[in-house]
Write a protein that holds these residues in place. Structure first.
Motif, PDB file in Angstrom:
ATOM      1  N   GLY A 107      52.058  36.880  35.098  1.00  0.00           N
ATOM      2  CA  GLY A 107      51.120  35.976  34.467  1.00  0.00           C
ATOM      3  C   GLY A 107      49.765  36.168  35.136  1.00  0.00           C
ATOM      4  O   GLY A 107      49.527  37.158  35.818  1.00  0.00           O
ATOM      5  N   SER A 108      48.886  35.220  34.934  1.00  0.00           N
ATOM      6  CA  SER A 108      47.594  35.247  35.621  1.00  0.00           C
ATOM      7  C   SER A 108      47.290  33.826  36.083  1.00  0.00           C
ATOM      8  O   SER A 108      47.967  32.878  35.681  1.00  0.00           O
ATOM      9  N   ARG A 109      46.266  33.684  36.889  1.00  0.00           N
ATOM     10  CA  ARG A 109      45.914  32.343  37.374  1.00  0.00           C
ATOM     11  C   ARG A 109      45.600  31.415  36.197  1.00  0.00           C
ATOM     12  O   ARG A 109      46.001  30.269  36.169  1.00  0.00           O
ATOM     13  N   GLN A 110      44.880  31.921  35.218  1.00  0.00           N
ATOM     14  CA  GLN A 110      44.512  31.109  34.059  1.00  0.00           C
ATOM     15  C   GLN A 110      45.653  30.995  33.042  1.00  0.00           C
ATOM     16  O   GLN A 110      45.703  30.050  32.276  1.00  0.00           O
ATOM     17  N   ARG A 111      46.543  31.974  33.028  1.00  0.00           N
ATOM     18  CA  ARG A 111      47.617  32.003  32.032  1.00  0.00           C
ATOM     19  C   ARG A 111      48.959  32.348  32.686  1.00  0.00           C
ATOM     20  O   ARG A 111      49.489  33.436  32.499  1.00  0.00           O
ATOM     21  N   PRO A 112      49.519  31.420  33.473  1.00  0.00           N
ATOM     22  CA  PRO A 112      50.793  31.720  34.125  1.00  0.00           C
ATOM     23  C   PRO A 112      51.942  31.730  33.115  1.00  0.00           C
ATOM     24  O   PRO A 112      51.823  31.219  32.004  1.00  0.00           O
ATOM     25  N   ILE A 113      53.032  32.322  33.516  1.00  0.00           N
ATOM     26  CA  ILE A 113      54.284  32.198  32.762  1.00  0.00           C
ATOM     27  C   ILE A 113      54.933  30.907  33.241  1.00  0.00           C
ATOM     28  O   ILE A 113      55.092  30.694  34.449  1.00  0.00           O
ATOM     29  N   VAL A 114      55.280  30.029  32.318  1.00  0.00           N
ATOM     30  CA  VAL A 114      55.825  28.721  32.682  1.00  0.00           C
ATOM     31  C   VAL A 114      57.245  28.595  32.134  1.00  0.00           C
ATOM     32  O   VAL A 114      57.498  28.878  30.965  1.00  0.00           O
ATOM     33  N   ILE A 115      58.143  28.150  32.992  1.00  0.00           N
ATOM     34  CA  ILE A 115      59.538  27.884  32.615  1.00  0.00           C
ATOM     35  C   ILE A 115      59.744  26.387  32.795  1.00  0.00           C
ATOM     36  O   ILE A 115      59.639  25.870  33.914  1.00  0.00           O
ATOM     37  N   GLU A 116      60.010  25.683  31.688  1.00  0.00           N
ATOM     38  CA  GLU A 116      60.094  24.219  31.751  1.00  0.00           C
ATOM     39  C   GLU A 116      60.924  23.686  30.594  1.00  0.00           C
ATOM     40  O   GLU A 116      61.222  24.420  29.656  1.00  0.00           O
ATOM     41  N   PRO A 117      61.274  22.389  30.631  1.00  0.00           N
ATOM     42  CA  PRO A 117      61.996  21.799  29.501  1.00  0.00           C
ATOM     43  C   PRO A 117      61.130  21.802  28.241  1.00  0.00           C
ATOM     44  O   PRO A 117      59.904  21.739  28.303  1.00  0.00           O
ATOM     45  N   ALA A 118      61.776  21.882  27.097  1.00  0.00           N
ATOM     46  CA  ALA A 118      61.070  21.804  25.822  1.00  0.00           C
ATOM     47  C   ALA A 118      60.408  20.434  25.700  1.00  0.00           C
ATOM     48  O   ALA A 118      60.887  19.447  26.273  1.00  0.00           O
ATOM     49  N   PRO A 119      59.284  20.345  24.967  1.00  0.00           N
ATOM     50  CA  PRO A 119      58.634  19.042  24.791  1.00  0.00           C
ATOM     51  C   PRO A 119      59.623  18.012  24.232  1.00  0.00           C
ATOM     52  O   PRO A 119      60.379  18.292  23.307  1.00  0.00           O
ATOM     53  N   GLY A 120      59.615  16.845  24.836  1.00  0.00           N
ATOM     54  CA  GLY A 120      60.493  15.771  24.392  1.00  0.00           C
ATOM     55  C   GLY A 120      61.884  15.806  25.010  1.00  0.00           C
ATOM     56  O   GLY A 120      62.645  14.858  24.877  1.00  0.00           O
ATOM     57  N   ALA A 121      62.231  16.892  25.678  1.00  0.00           N
ATOM     58  CA  ALA A 121      63.553  16.984  26.300  1.00  0.00           C
ATOM     59  C   ALA A 121      63.553  16.259  27.638  1.00  0.00           C
ATOM     60  O   ALA A 121      62.594  16.350  28.401  1.00  0.00           O
ATOM     61  N   ASP A 122      64.609  15.536  27.924  1.00  0.00           N
ATOM     62  CA  ASP A 122      64.767  14.886  29.217  1.00  0.00           C
ATOM     63  C   ASP A 122      65.061  15.970  30.243  1.00  0.00           C
ATOM     64  O   ASP A 122      66.039  16.710  30.093  1.00  0.00           O
ATOM     65  N   PRO A 123      64.236  16.108  31.280  1.00  0.00           N
ATOM     66  CA  PRO A 123      64.451  17.177  32.260  1.00  0.00           C
ATOM     67  C   PRO A 123      65.844  17.168  32.884  1.00  0.00           C
ATOM     68  O   PRO A 123      66.377  18.210  33.226  1.00  0.00           O
ATOM     69  N   ARG A 124      66.458  16.008  32.992  1.00  0.00           N
ATOM     70  CA  ARG A 124      67.796  15.942  33.588  1.00  0.00           C
ATOM     71  C   ARG A 124      68.842  16.591  32.697  1.00  0.00           C
ATOM     72  O   ARG A 124      69.938  16.892  33.145  1.00  0.00           O
ATOM     73  N   THR A 125      68.517  16.795  31.412  1.00  0.00           N
ATOM     74  CA  THR A 125      69.473  17.432  30.510  1.00  0.00           C
ATOM     75  C   THR A 125      69.242  18.932  30.382  1.00  0.00           C
ATOM     76  O   THR A 125      69.942  19.604  29.638  1.00  0.00           O
ATOM     77  N   CYS A 126      68.270  19.453  31.114  1.00  0.00           N
ATOM     78  CA  CYS A 126      68.012  20.898  31.154  1.00  0.00           C
ATOM     79  C   CYS A 126      68.446  21.378  32.529  1.00  0.00           C
ATOM     80  O   CYS A 126      67.631  21.551  33.428  1.00  0.00           O
ATOM     81  N   ALA A 127      69.745  21.556  32.689  1.00  0.00           N
ATOM     82  CA  ALA A 127      70.323  21.822  34.003  1.00  0.00           C
ATOM     83  C   ALA A 127      70.681  23.288  34.167  1.00  0.00           C
ATOM     84  O   ALA A 127      71.376  23.862  33.334  1.00  0.00           O
ATOM     85  N   ILE A 128      70.193  23.869  35.248  1.00  0.00           N
ATOM     86  CA  ILE A 128      70.567  25.227  35.600  1.00  0.00           C
ATOM     87  C   ILE A 128      71.621  25.121  36.689  1.00  0.00           C
ATOM     88  O   ILE A 128      71.413  24.476  37.714  1.00  0.00           O
ATOM     89  N   SER A 129      72.753  25.745  36.450  1.00  0.00           N
ATOM     90  CA  SER A 129      73.895  25.582  37.337  1.00  0.00           C
ATOM     91  C   SER A 129      74.753  26.841  37.320  1.00  0.00           C
ATOM     92  O   SER A 129      74.770  27.575  36.340  1.00  0.00           O
ATOM     93  N   ARG A 130      75.460  27.064  38.402  1.00  0.00           N
ATOM     94  CA  ARG A 130      76.464  28.121  38.406  1.00  0.00           C
ATOM     95  C   ARG A 130      77.852  27.517  38.277  1.00  0.00           C
ATOM     96  O   ARG A 130      78.834  28.246  38.236  1.00  0.00           O
ATOM     97  N   GLY A 131      77.915  26.197  38.244  1.00  0.00           N
ATOM     98  CA  GLY A 131      79.206  25.541  38.113  1.00  0.00           C
ATOM     99  C   GLY A 131      80.063  25.637  39.365  1.00  0.00           C
ATOM    100  O   GLY A 131      81.280  25.497  39.297  1.00  0.00           O
ATOM    101  N   VAL A 132      79.419  25.893  40.513  1.00  0.00           N
ATOM    102  CA  VAL A 132      80.151  26.052  41.762  1.00  0.00           C
ATOM    103  C   VAL A 132      79.763  24.894  42.688  1.00  0.00           C
ATOM    104  O   VAL A 132      78.668  24.867  43.237  1.00  0.00           O
ATOM    105  N   SER A 133      80.663  23.949  42.856  1.00  0.00           N
ATOM    106  CA  SER A 133      80.391  22.793  43.709  1.00  0.00           C
ATOM    107  C   SER A 133      80.645  23.148  45.169  1.00  0.00           C
ATOM    108  O   SER A 133      81.222  24.194  45.491  1.00  0.00           O
TER     109      SER A 133
END
Length: 166
Positions: free
Chosen positions: A59-85
């Protein structure tokens, strides 16, 4: 006879294309593979179980690549996991720590395996990970290597040895 220019000043218009990639667990890696400056990888609600890698993206300082929840999505429901407790990983982690001592590491632990992460950021510039929930990603949630200007903002971390390894 001398001709006069039609316009005294030149005006340039730059068209900046910003692509939003709304993704699901099955399309997340493909979006990371093609992201360019200004793109947003937008996670729809779901559990993103597995190992995901963004590599050699810039990306660039003015135009970074952003990884985030979709608009309106509750961030707690966008979970990245390996399923290993912790309970699942405990036996393996003890064996790995013992092995580290046997091969000559001075301090017992999982440091030699810190790059075993759910989200790996390799050789990237200007990437922002924002508002995601990470859980059950033993030993590491995010691993960053040979990268510059990486931002981790407003993320939630639970159930791992290392939140961010670099």
């Amino acid at each position: 006879m001398r001709r006069k220019p039609l316009f005294r000043q030149r005006h340039f218009a730059w068209i900046i294309v910003v692509t939003d990639y709304p993704v699901t667990p099955t399309t997340f890696q493909a979006a990371l593979d093609k992201a360019v400056a200004g793109d947003r990888v937008l996670l729809k609600p779901g559990t993103y179980e597995g190992v995901y890698t963004i590599s050699r993206r810039r990306g660039s300082r003015q135009r970074p690549i952003v990884i985030e929840p979709a608009p309106g999505a509750d961030p707690r429901t966008c979970a990245i996991s390996r399923g290993v407790s912790a309970a699942k990983f405990r036996r393996k982690s003890n064996r790995l720590a013992q092995y580290a001592l046997e091969i000559g590491y001075d301090f017992p632990g999982l440091y030699p395996w810190i790059d075993d992460a759910s989200l790996r950021i390799y050789r990237c510039q200007h990437v922002i990970v924002r508002g995601l929930a990470f859980s059950k990603s033993w030993p590491t949630h995010i691993f960053i290597e040979s990268a510059a200007d990486i931002g981790i903002q407003d993320c939630a971390f639970e159930d791992a040895t290392f939140c961010i390894g670099a």
